[in-house]
Motif scaffolding. Structure first.
Motif, PDB file in Angstrom:
ATOM      1  N   THR B 155       0.836  -1.199   0.000  1.00  0.00           N
ATOM      2  CA  THR B 155       0.000   0.000   0.000  1.00  0.00           C
ATOM      3  C   THR B 155       0.873   1.253   0.000  1.00  0.00           C
ATOM      4  OG1 THR B 155      -1.711  -1.182   1.239  1.00  0.00           O
ATOM      5  CG2 THR B 155      -1.858   1.196   1.223  1.00  0.00           C
ATOM      6  N   ALA B 156       1.901   1.244   0.854  1.00  0.00           N
ATOM      7  CA  ALA B 156       2.771   2.425   0.955  1.00  0.00           C
ATOM      8  C   ALA B 156       3.503   2.675  -0.363  1.00  0.00           C
ATOM      9  CB  ALA B 156       3.768   2.234   2.094  1.00  0.00           C
ATOM     10  N   GLY B 559      -3.116  -2.895  -3.104  1.00  0.00           N
ATOM     11  CA  GLY B 559      -3.111  -1.962  -4.230  1.00  0.00           C
ATOM     12  C   GLY B 559      -4.437  -1.226  -4.325  1.00  0.00           C
ATOM     13  N   ALA B 560      -5.519  -1.964  -4.088  1.00  0.00           N
ATOM     14  CA  ALA B 560      -6.847  -1.341  -4.152  1.00  0.00           C
ATOM     15  C   ALA B 560      -6.988  -0.267  -3.076  1.00  0.00           C
ATOM     16  CB  ALA B 560      -7.922  -2.413  -3.973  1.00  0.00           C
ATOM     17  N   ALA B 561      -6.508  -0.580  -1.854  1.00  0.00           N
ATOM     18  CA  ALA B 561      -6.580   0.409  -0.777  1.00  0.00           C
ATOM     19  C   ALA B 561      -5.767   1.636  -1.147  1.00  0.00           C
ATOM     20  CB  ALA B 561      -6.074  -0.203   0.536  1.00  0.00           C
ATOM     21  N   ALA B 562      -4.583   1.404  -1.750  1.00  0.00           N
ATOM     22  CA  ALA B 562      -3.736   2.526  -2.156  1.00  0.00           C
ATOM     23  C   ALA B 562      -4.462   3.400  -3.172  1.00  0.00           C
ATOM     24  CB  ALA B 562      -2.421   2.007  -2.733  1.00  0.00           C
ATOM     25  N   SER B 563      -5.150   2.766  -4.139  1.00  0.00           N
ATOM     26  CA  SER B 563      -5.807   3.573  -5.173  1.00  0.00           C
ATOM     27  C   SER B 563      -6.930   4.410  -4.569  1.00  0.00           C
ATOM     28  CB  SER B 563      -6.311   2.687  -6.309  1.00  0.00           C
ATOM     29  OG  SER B 563      -7.531   2.101  -5.961  1.00  0.00           O
ATOM     30  N   LYS B 564      -7.603   3.858  -3.539  1.00  0.00           N
ATOM     31  CA  LYS B 564      -8.642   4.637  -2.862  1.00  0.00           C
ATOM     32  C   LYS B 564      -8.017   5.828  -2.131  1.00  0.00           C
ATOM     33  CE  LYS B 564     -12.300   2.442  -3.960  1.00  0.00           C
ATOM     34  NZ  LYS B 564     -13.328   3.111  -4.746  1.00  0.00           N
ATOM     35  N   VAL B 565      -6.857   5.581  -1.522  1.00  0.00           N
ATOM     36  CA  VAL B 565      -6.173   6.662  -0.812  1.00  0.00           C
ATOM     37  C   VAL B 565      -5.735   7.742  -1.799  1.00  0.00           C
ATOM     38  CG1 VAL B 565      -4.094   7.241   0.498  1.00  0.00           C
ATOM     39  CG2 VAL B 565      -5.414   5.194   1.087  1.00  0.00           C
ATOM     40  N   ILE B 566      -5.184   7.269  -2.921  1.00  0.00           N
ATOM     41  CA  ILE B 566      -4.710   8.226  -3.930  1.00  0.00           C
ATOM     42  C   ILE B 566      -5.885   9.077  -4.433  1.00  0.00           C
ATOM     43  CG2 ILE B 566      -3.707   8.421  -6.247  1.00  0.00           C
ATOM     44  CD1 ILE B 566      -2.242   5.673  -5.516  1.00  0.00           C
ATOM     45  N   GLY B 567      -7.011   8.421  -4.664  1.00  0.00           N
ATOM     46  CA  GLY B 567      -8.211   9.138  -5.101  1.00  0.00           C
ATOM     47  C   GLY B 567      -8.613  10.224  -4.115  1.00  0.00           C
ATOM     48  N   LEU B 568      -8.437   9.915  -2.838  1.00  0.00           N
ATOM     49  CA  LEU B 568      -8.790  10.884  -1.800  1.00  0.00           C
ATOM     50  C   LEU B 568      -7.762  12.021  -1.737  1.00  0.00           C
ATOM     51  CD1 LEU B 568     -10.239  11.880   0.781  1.00  0.00           C
ATOM     52  CD2 LEU B 568      -9.063  10.083   2.041  1.00  0.00           C
ATOM     53  N   LEU B 569      -6.468  11.632  -1.729  1.00  0.00           N
ATOM     54  CA  LEU B 569      -5.425  12.655  -1.577  1.00  0.00           C
ATOM     55  C   LEU B 569      -5.310  13.541  -2.819  1.00  0.00           C
ATOM     56  CD1 LEU B 569      -2.533  10.763   0.280  1.00  0.00           C
ATOM     57  CD2 LEU B 569      -4.524  11.919   1.219  1.00  0.00           C
ATOM     58  N   ALA B 570      -5.789  13.044  -3.969  1.00  0.00           N
ATOM     59  CA  ALA B 570      -5.696  13.833  -5.193  1.00  0.00           C
ATOM     60  C   ALA B 570      -6.642  15.031  -5.148  1.00  0.00           C
ATOM     61  CB  ALA B 570      -6.011  12.948  -6.399  1.00  0.00           C
TER      62      ALA B 570
END
Lengths: 130, 664, 263
Positions: B155-156, B559-570
């Motif tokens: 994830t990181a 990876g899925a959790a990371a993409s959700k985080v990226i979506g939020l941080l974007a």
């Protein structure tokens, strides 16, 4: 599937309090049974056969009198099925019939020796006769 | 007075089959405020939505009632339609006449009657609706990952790859987690270290990622986009930035009798230690429970041999406060304790081991340097019995074990059995199984290879008792298909222990107000459609903390959790939910009741100056709701004794109007 | 401390020493065992069948007698303990059964399983305390390697018996430590000796008993202790290589009252 023993089956399940549907067919009861080799029907088969209504063979089996009531299958069953309670219920159904006592008082003297504790006698009568 | 349009949907025959839609639209046409009422086959279709837009323009509508499916399904759709037509989206109400009406009634008359009542309630509410505008809050563009196993690492790395800074908090001295302890990984049998350690190095070298090892999260405040987190960095008595990881201290440390947790206590380590050769960070840690210098001030050898001067016996725990926009939970799992399953004699014989211990026994970096030797006498075992489902799939009334399937055991047991037969053809290997569960890509093929090519004896049945006697383990088991009780004299017994969430998960869930199930696995927001999000906004789930998972699944989820985080941080700003609580300051008496019931910590108090009727000023204590934190649950509105607290969009007056409409 | 005491048939006949040592040791430890008046045989085995009522009445009478004196009920024989404790549990949890029993016995106040049932070992652990026993030991059994034999009835079914961890028990081991000896742990300590099936199938009892004694001997035990007369009978009769004694005898020896016990 027609179940000709439905009444007896319901009676056995009621008096034993066992729910055979909880069984996941792991066989741990039979794996742990100390009397396994002396039985023609093993603890897991008691569960399966009572559930499917195939009870006659159990009623006539010597397996009923080989269960040691050690309760190991009760404690070790991962599903809490408690097979020994079912064996006890079937045994009672067998010996409660008129003249069906498995142990008769006349047979006892031959079984005794000087040291045998009273406990063995009363237990055997409780388990084998009504 | 509102000008309300009513739109009754047929949903094909889903609604129209048991509800007379024409009768519903006719009946609602006469409700107060309604100026237009119609019905249509599919209101959610393009044509249906256009019908709404046209009606808004033609009849100058100010509010809309759609009698259709559940608001969960299409409320968002119709709010967008309203916005496009120039009406505030919160002027739309859905009357659920499908899930709560047509689907549960069989009789047209009852269905129609109920649909009309539900429609009337919605009309009554819209009459009192007011336009609402959601607030906005900024987003801290940094993520926190709690747990540094393969889930946290993946994830990181993925978040960092998108350009956002990430911190990993790991409670052990090194990242790597359970995967670092494994030997080979199914179904391809790659060496775990060979595929994991490069990722650990990537983490160490990535300038977007910081590792807080030997650390724990101790406090979490705030809300999605704006979490304030306190991290406790345990004193390791070694200066991390100076230590080179040369290992001189671990060699010279005189206290060498500390059970080595990395090898599950099967060998010893020194009091100052580096968990394993590829540890990240590769920094020594002093175990204060065993270090003589820390315990009684006598020793100091490590300090003398450290050329870098990194040893610091006076180091204290350190607290770090940091802001994050998103938090990922990746706290992983552990095998359960075998104490309650001593029919398998785990506590009586060293040669009864868990599968994780078996991994260490076959690992080149393990206590036997990868040679399969039994722990009691370091002899080569010839007969090995594997027992599956130890503590998994137990009924709750059995009072021990877990109710769920631990999912990974069938495959790793097949792996262990296969590798044993491959490396030591002189062994007899038995696997006792209840079911073999191998639903995964190339999984069943893998298990079949163990049976067909490697000659592993798979026996359907369970082990009932293991009796250590002499140098043998007498295994009593059942073979259900042969209808036999088996007695095997084994040299080694391996228990596939159930897995459970790490013990740190429960207190963490409390801090995060993230929900858990009865087994302490984190609950996902939706089991199918939102599997990597927790129901708490901004908190995401990665790996076995959410449920038993193997490595391929864990990495996908990471990876899925990371993409959700990226979506939020974007996002630069987050749009909130306008349906939040607010307090009428003129009615609030400052009693704190609402503050106590608020599960999200959204309510605070402030002292405010009021002009009194007699033109004096007075300072009064009043409740203030932080709209960004409030989730709109309504607890406070029920608890407020003075009726000052109300929920926007679900005001007490609106709810009462609905009830009145239903009861009329 | 006064407790109600249920000795049971076997302790009045073939296992008089088990009883005599138990009484003597209790005295030394400051516990008065008040034998229940007119107690009746427990039946030796508990029937798990919910419609077996009459065979359990003797146990209920004993329980009720203890309850009337507001005393806990103590048993020494594993079988009596198992039957009485399971009966008590059924009185607590099976309302239909309890109702039948109370209608039949028609006591002044209905009995609902209120009595606390202790096995003598539990009495030593929970009411006296192994620490106190340690203090009272005058003849420590130092150097003796003793294997505890639990058998089935003390531990199972665990849901009811609640004496100890049924797979990893320690109560007898702790007792052995308290009297200064060294416990030997072996896996068969909670496996069945063959029980009453010795009547019907002596071969089965022999097989089971031998498995237990050989496992204990292989683990290095010099002696076995048990609380059950039938266990002891089966183990001894089937040729145990090592002596099998009642735990109360060992306790009496450790407390220095073995000689003056009229056993």
């Amino acid at each position: 599937m027609h179940n000709k023993n439905q009444y007896l089956q319901e009676e056995l399940l009621r008096t034993s309090g066992v729910n055979p549907k909880k069984c996941m067919r792991c066989g741990k009861c039979s794996a742990t049974c100390p009397a396994y080799d002396e039985m023609e029907y093993h603890p897991h088969q008691f569960v399966n056969m009572v559930e499917s209504g195939d009870i006659e063979p159990l009623l006539n089996s010597k397996s009923l009198y080989r269960c040691l009531s050690c309760f190991a299958c009760i404690d070790r069953c991962p599903r809490g099925v408690e097979p020994a309670k079912l064996v006890e219920a079937v045994r009672l159904a067998a010996i409660r019939k008129q003249g069906a006592n498995h142990l008769k008082a006349d047979d006892v003297p031959a079984m005794l020796d000087d040291d045998i504790p009273q406990q063995a006698l009363v237990s055997a009568f409780r388990k084998y006769a009504k | 007075m509102q000008r309300i349009g009513v739109f009754v949907c047929w949903c094909g025959s889903n609604i129209a089959g048991t509800v007379d839609v024409q009768a519903v639209s006719d009946a609602l046409a006469h409700e107060p405020g309604v100026v237009f009422s119609t019905n249509y086959q599919y209101m959610c279709s393009q044509a249906g939505q256009n019908m709404i837009k046209d009606a808004v323009a033609e009849h100058k509508l100010t509010g809309i009632v759609v009698c259709s499916c559940s608001p969960r399904m299409h409320e968002a759709t119709f709010r967008k339609t309203a916005a496009a037509a120039g009406i505030n989206p919160y002027m739309v109400e859905i009357a659920n006449i499908r899930e709560q009406c047509s689907w549960v009634h069989k009789d047209m008359q009852t269905g129609t009657e109920k649909a009309i009542i539900l429609g009337k309630a919605a009309v009554a509410k819209v009459n009192l609706n007011t336009p609402l505008t959601p607030g906005e809050s900024p987003v801290t563009k940094r993520a926190l990952v709690i747990g540094g196993g393969i889930a946290g690492i993946q994830t990181a790395l993925d978040i960092a790859d998108a350009g956002f800074p990430v911190d990993i908090v790991e409670k052990k001295p090194t990242i790597g987690g359970k995967m670092a302890q494994l030997d080979k990984t199914f179904p391809t049998l790659d060496c775990a270290a060979c595929i994991l350690t490069p990722k650990m190095v990537d983490v160490a070298q990535n300038d977007k990622i910081r590792i807080f090892s030997y650390s724990e999260v101790t406090d979490v405040k705030g809300f999605v986009g704006n979490f304030d987190v306190t991290i406790k960095k345990h004193a390791r008595y070694v200066k991390e930035d100076i230590c080179t990881g040369c290992g001189a201290c671990t060699e010279k440390c005189p206290m060498k009798k500390v059970p080595n947790e990395f090898n599950l206590g099967m060998d010893n380590r020194s009091a100052i230690y580096i968990p394993f050769a590829q540890a990240v960070p590769k920094v020594a840690t002093i175990d204060p429970n065993y270090c003589n210098m820390l315990k009684n001030g006598k020793c100091g050898v490590c300090s003398k041999v450290c050329a870098a001067g990194a040893i610091d016996y006076t180091q204290k725990d350190e607290f770090i406060e940091e802001k994050y926009g998103a938090i990922v939970v990746a706290t992983g799992f552990n095998p359960i304790s075998m104490d309650k399953f001593d029919e398998f004699a785990y506590n009586q014989s060293k040669d009864v081991i868990t599968s994780l211990e078996f991994e260490r026994l076959t690992n080149a970096a393990g206590p036997t340097a990868g040679k399969l030797l039994r722990p009691s006498d370091l002899k080569h075992p010839h007969t090995i019995v594997f027992v599956q489902c130890v503590g998994s799939r137990c009924d709750a009334c059995a009072e021990k074990g877990k109710e769920y399937c631990s999912k990974i055991c069938c495959m790793y047991t097949a792996k262990h059995a296969m590798l044993t037969r491959d490396k030591y053809p002189d062994t007899e290997v038995y696997v006792f199984y209840i079911d073999v569960r191998t639903p995964g890509k190339n999984f069943d093929e893998f298990y079949r290879r163990a049976v067909e090519e490697y000659g592993v004896h798979y026996i359907k049945g369970m082990v009932g008792k293991v009796t250590p006697e002499g140098d043998k383990l007498k295994v009593q088991a059942s073979d259900l298909l042969a209808n036999k009780q088996l007695h095997i004299d084994a040299d080694l017994v391996v228990l596939a222990a159930a897995i459970e969430p790490d013990k740190s998960a429960r207190p963490l869930a409390t801090m995060l107000t993230a929900s858990m199930d009865t087994n302490d696995f984190f609950t996902e927001a939706h089991p199918k459609l939102r599997p990597v999000e927790s129901p708490t906004a901004g908190v995401f789930l990665s790996g076995a903390c959410q449920g038993p998972k193997d490595i391929p699944e864990t990495v996908s989820q990471a990876g899925a959790a990371a993409s959700k985080v990226i979506g939020l941080l974007a996002k630069d700003k987050l749009t909130g939910n306008p349906c939040v609580a607010s307090s009428n300051e003129l009615m609030c008496n400052g009693c704190s009741t609402c503050e106590r019931v608020c599960p999200y910590g959204a309510i605070t108090y402030e002292n405010k100056e009021f002009r009194m009727p007699d033109r004096t000023t007075a300072i009064r204590r009043i409740a203030v709701v932080n709209p960004a934190v409030c989730q709109g649950c309504g607890c406070c509105t029920v608890a407020c004794p003075s009726g000052a607290m109300d929920l926007r969009g679900f005001a007490n007056s609106q709810i009462i109007a609905e009830v009145d409409a239903i009861c009329k | 401390m006064k407790v109600s005491y249920f000795p049971g048939c076997t302790l009045k006949t073939k296992a008089k020493d088990l009883d005599a040592y138990a009484r003597k040791c209790a005295e030394v430890l400051g516990v008065t065992l008040e034998e229940i008046e007119n107690w009746q045989c427990c039946g030796g085995v508990f029937s798990t069948s919910r419609d077996e009522v009459a065979t359990k009445l003797s146990s209920v009478r004993a329980l009720k007698a203890a309850n009337d004196k507001e005393q806990p009920l103590v048993t020494v024989c594993s079988a009596c303990h198992n039957v009485i404790k399971q009966t008590n549990h059924q009185m607590q949890t099976d309302a239909e059964f309890a109702d039948k029993v109370n209608r039949y016995m028609a006591p002044e106040a209905p009995y609902g399983g209120e009595t606390v049932v202790y096995h003598y070992l539990e009495m030593l652990r929970d009411l006296v305390g192994f620490d106190k026993i340690k203090e009272k030991v005058v003849n420590p059994q130092t150097g003796k390697k003793i294997a505890a034999y639990y058998g089935c009835l003390l531990l199972r079914p665990n849901k009811v018996m609640q004496m100890d961890d049924p797979e990893n028990p320690r109560i007898i081991e702790d007792f052995i430590r308290a009297i200064g000896a060294e416990p030997v742990i072996y896996a068969s300590r909670n496996e069945c000796c063959g029980g009453y099936v010795a009547m019907e199938s002596p071969e089965l009892a022999k097989k089971k008993s031998n498995a237990v004694t050989s496992n204990a001997a292989a683990a290095g035990a010099e002696m076995m202790v048990t609380a059950c007369p039938l266990c002891r009978y089966n183990l001894v009769k089937n040729g145990s290589e090592i002596p099998v004694v009642y735990f109360t005898e060992l306790l009496a020896d450790a407390l220095g009252v073995k000689e003056d016990t009229n056993a």
